[in-house]
Design an enzyme around this catalytic site. Structure first.
Site, PDB file in Angstrom:
ATOM      1  N   GLU A 251      23.960  -5.612  12.915  1.00 26.32           N
ATOM      2  CA  GLU A 251      23.261  -6.999  12.442  1.00 26.32           C
ATOM      3  C   GLU A 251      21.607  -7.041  12.936  1.00 26.32           C
ATOM      4  O   GLU A 251      21.161  -6.797  13.999  1.00 26.32           O
ATOM      5  CB  GLU A 251      24.069  -7.578  13.015  1.00 26.32           C
ATOM      6  CG  GLU A 251      23.829  -9.048  12.265  1.00 26.32           C
ATOM      7  CD  GLU A 251      24.487 -10.349  12.954  1.00 26.32           C
ATOM      8  OE1 GLU A 251      24.329 -11.190  12.674  1.00 26.32           O
ATOM      9  OE2 GLU A 251      25.544  -9.955  13.794  1.00 26.32           O
ATOM     10  N   LYS A 383      45.155  -7.378  21.100  1.00 24.84           N
ATOM     11  CA  LYS A 383      43.975  -7.133  20.183  1.00 24.84           C
ATOM     12  C   LYS A 383      44.645  -8.814  19.232  1.00 24.84           C
ATOM     13  O   LYS A 383      44.651  -8.556  17.911  1.00 24.84           O
ATOM     14  CB  LYS A 383      44.861  -6.121  19.730  1.00 24.84           C
ATOM     15  CG  LYS A 383      43.798  -4.839  20.693  1.00 24.84           C
ATOM     16  CD  LYS A 383      43.812  -3.635  20.696  1.00 24.84           C
ATOM     17  CE  LYS A 383      43.485  -2.378  21.281  1.00 24.84           C
ATOM     18  NZ  LYS A 383      43.791  -0.957  20.598  1.00 24.84           N
ATOM     19  N   ASP A 459      36.804  -0.342  24.302  1.00 17.28           N
ATOM     20  CA  ASP A 459      37.643  -0.611  22.932  1.00 17.28           C
ATOM     21  C   ASP A 459      36.800  -1.502  21.670  1.00 17.28           C
ATOM     22  O   ASP A 459      37.358  -3.031  22.434  1.00 17.28           O
ATOM     23  CB  ASP A 459      39.266  -0.943  23.079  1.00 17.28           C
ATOM     24  CG  ASP A 459      39.962  -0.553  21.927  1.00 17.28           C
ATOM     25  OD1 ASP A 459      39.252  -1.030  20.597  1.00 17.28           O
ATOM     26  OD2 ASP A 459      41.335  -0.579  22.672  1.00 17.28           O
ATOM     27  N   HIS A 557      16.816 -13.957   9.963  1.00 17.20           N
ATOM     28  CA  HIS A 557      17.326 -14.231   8.931  1.00 17.20           C
ATOM     29  C   HIS A 557      16.827 -13.099   7.959  1.00 17.20           C
ATOM     30  O   HIS A 557      16.638 -11.631   7.286  1.00 17.20           O
ATOM     31  CB  HIS A 557      18.539 -14.239   8.904  1.00 17.20           C
ATOM     32  CG  HIS A 557      19.961 -14.111   9.910  1.00 17.20           C
ATOM     33  ND1 HIS A 557      20.537 -12.804   9.723  1.00 17.20           N
ATOM     34  CD2 HIS A 557      20.131 -14.620  10.951  1.00 17.20           C
ATOM     35  CE1 HIS A 557      21.994 -12.995  11.416  1.00 17.20           C
ATOM     36  NE2 HIS A 557      20.992 -14.618  11.600  1.00 17.20           N
TER      37      HIS A 557
END
Length: 572
Positions: A251, A383, A459, A557
């Site tokens: 990004e 998660k 993770d 951006h």
């Protein structure tokens, strides 16, 4: 096949013949015992075995009846015994008995083929430790510089193996153990996949990666690797020390924005952090015949008198696992027990699971009617966004704060303290409440968490609960300065195990000074990494909120995250 208990194997096709018509390398094979097709050779040896056995039994019965010594042999009996031995060796080798194959191995390393291997490919015991041997034997993975060069094989040989994989004769997941070469296995699997799927993987790189280092611990059936650029934000001045924070992301603006936040924090004297809690959790679910029995176990587990005994049983699972508490919840006849423990410098999921299993086995004696439904009942909760993690915490609970002076807010961040405080209240607090957010009272904490996690071998899926964050902003010092803080109750990180052992991720951990386990104070490296994650989130929150308050978000951006080409001209 248990690849951890067998030596490395490799597929070897039958040798091609030279121009003189002789084999380049001769292998002893069951099918080569006679110059006949394999099925005829098998039939002959089966018939030979039974006929010779019948002949010898008949002769020995005659000797016993005539009182002739059994050790006195005629020429025909000697020939029969030799034929018997030959047929036995052939049949044992044909059925793949490793001991017999090793007996007939020649000094050159040639062995008999296994009939069930397709297209004449065989399993060959490699007398030399191949590049995957260390990983197969569960020893530490080799360094990149120590990895042996990839064995170059003929296209005809690889073609034969690829066809076997495509046809399903050789399972794709067994290529590493059969070939003894992880790089070659990945290349063959990749080509087989392209043929099966009918689509190309030309853009996915294969070379330049240490496939031995991931065997049995990080990724199964690899066909390449994904390139993610790593940027550096910093220096982040946190608790009096400077850190250069690696961020793996695709990004645009993310690293630049976090870097600007680091600059603002550095200019104002740095940020400070506190680890409030260090506790990994696992919550099994058990069932009883009645709800009252479930309540009995709940009262037993939560009784302080029994806790010391349960802690001793739990702590046997590891040198570093230390049980801190058990929180229970009942749903009818079902009991959910949320175990919390410290895990040293490891993230600790496997460690706490082993400890929980020890306790369940112990409880089974006093509660024989307890039915263990699952080692994880989602009360952990791993998660998944869950209020229990937001309230009770999971992993490392960290708070990080800084005071940003008015001059820095105006000159570096291009906004004002009042504008930031108002935006934070309406966006991060009120807006998130309107949306019904769960632990998402922030601007983009998950952006920074994910980038640092990927760079340091954590993770990535645990970004879900690790990004729980509430960002607070308040005007201080008569409204001149900005006090900003981030409170993150569930940062789940480790500096040993999993992806932290890979070369690239290990290098990023080394850059931060938290590589491996701390020998002086177990757990200190992982706690330090958690504070760095929180400090990086603080910098990211400060910069993004400033960009939004100043109306710079869209322009930045467009500058860093979009192509500058004129789309209308391209379309025309």
């Amino acid at each position: 096949m248990d690849v951890r208990r067998r030596p490395p194997m490799k597929l070897v096709r039958r040798p091609s013949r030279t121009s003189a018509g002789e084999p380049a390398v001769k292998h002893l094979k069951p099918s080569d015992a006679l110059p006949l097709p394999l099925y005829l050779t098998n039939g002959i040896f089966f018939a030979l075995f039974f006929s010779v056995a019948y002949f010898l039994l008949h002769r020995w019965r005659e000797k016993i009846r005539t009182s002739t010594p059994l050790h006195v042999l005629t020429l025909s009996e000697i020939a029969a015994i030799v034929s018997m031995l030959a047929s036995v060796i052939y049949l044992l080798g044909f059925f793949g008995v490793d001991f017999v194959q090793s007996l007939v191995t020649r000094p050159s390393g040639d062995v008999w083929d296994a009939e069930d291997e397709p297209h004449g490919a065989i399993l060959e015991e490699d007398s030399r430790p191949g590049p995957c041997a260390a990983a197969i034997d569960c020893s530490p993975p080799p360094k990149v510089a120590d990895v042996a060069p990839v064995t170059v094989v003929s296209s005809e040989e690889e073609e034969e193996i690829i066809r076997s994989v495509v046809a399903g004769s050789v399972p794709s997941y067994l290529l590493e153990s059969k070939l003894g070469d992880c790089k070659r296995a990945a290349a063959i699997r990749r080509e087989a996949l392209q043929r099966t799927a009918g689509r190309s993987l030309a853009g996915l790189p294969l070379d330049g990666f240490d496939y031995e280092s991931i065997l049995g611990q990080c990724c199964e059936m690899p066909v390449g690797y994904v390139q993610i650029p790593v940027g550096i934000a910093g220096p982040l001045l946190l608790d009096g020390r400077e850190y250069w924070v690696p961020m793996a992301t695709t990004e645009g603006c993310l690293v630049a924005s976090t870097n600007r936040g680091c600059k603002a924090i550095f200019t104002c004297g740095g940020a400070s952090s506190v680890v409030l809690r260090d506790r990994m959790t696992r919550a099994p679910v058990v069932r009883f015949p009645t709800a009252s029995r479930a309540a009995d176990l709940k009262l037993f587990v939560e009784d302080p008198i029994n806790f010391d005994t349960l802690a001793v049983v739990f702590n046997r699972s590891s040198r570093f696992a230390r049980l801190q508490g058990i929180h229970c919840a009942i749903a009818g006849k079902n009991l959910y027990m949320r175990f919390g423990c410290s895990t040293g410098d490891a993230m600790g999921m496997n460690m706490v699971s082993k400890g929980v299993q020890n306790v369940l086995d112990y409880l089974q004696t006093d509660f024989p009617d307890m039915d263990v439904i699952g080692i994880s009942g989602n009360f952990c909760s791993d998660k998944k966004p869950a209020a229990v993690n937001w309230i009770e915490g999971r992993g490392k609970s960290v708070v990080c704060e800084a005071i940003i002076g008015d001059e820095v807010v105006r000159k570096v961040l291009k906004t004002s303290v009042a504008a930031l405080v108002e935006l934070n209240m309406l966006k991060n607090l009120t807006g998130s409440a309107v949306a019904g957010a769960l632990g998402g009272f922030n601007a983009h904490a998950s952006n920074i968490v994910s980038a640092v996690y990927i760079a340091t071998g954590q993770d990535p899926a645990q970004n879900v609960e690790s990004s729980h964050c509430i960002t607070m902003m308040e005007a201080v010092n008569d409204g001149k300065d900005l006090h900003i803080s981030v409170t993150m109750p569930s940062i789940e990180v480790g500096t040993v195990g999993g992806g932290t052992q890979l070369a690239s991720q290990s290098a990023c951990l080394n850059l931060l000074g938290v590589k491996g386990a701390s020998k002086e104070s177990p757990g200190s490296n992982s706690r330090l990494l958690a504070t760095i994650v929180a400090g990086s989130v603080l910098a990211g929150e400060l910069s993004l909120m400033s960009a939004i308050a100043a109306g710079q978000l869209v322009n930045s951006h467009l500058k860093y995250n979009r192509s500058s080409r004129d789309v209308s001209k391209i379309a025309s």
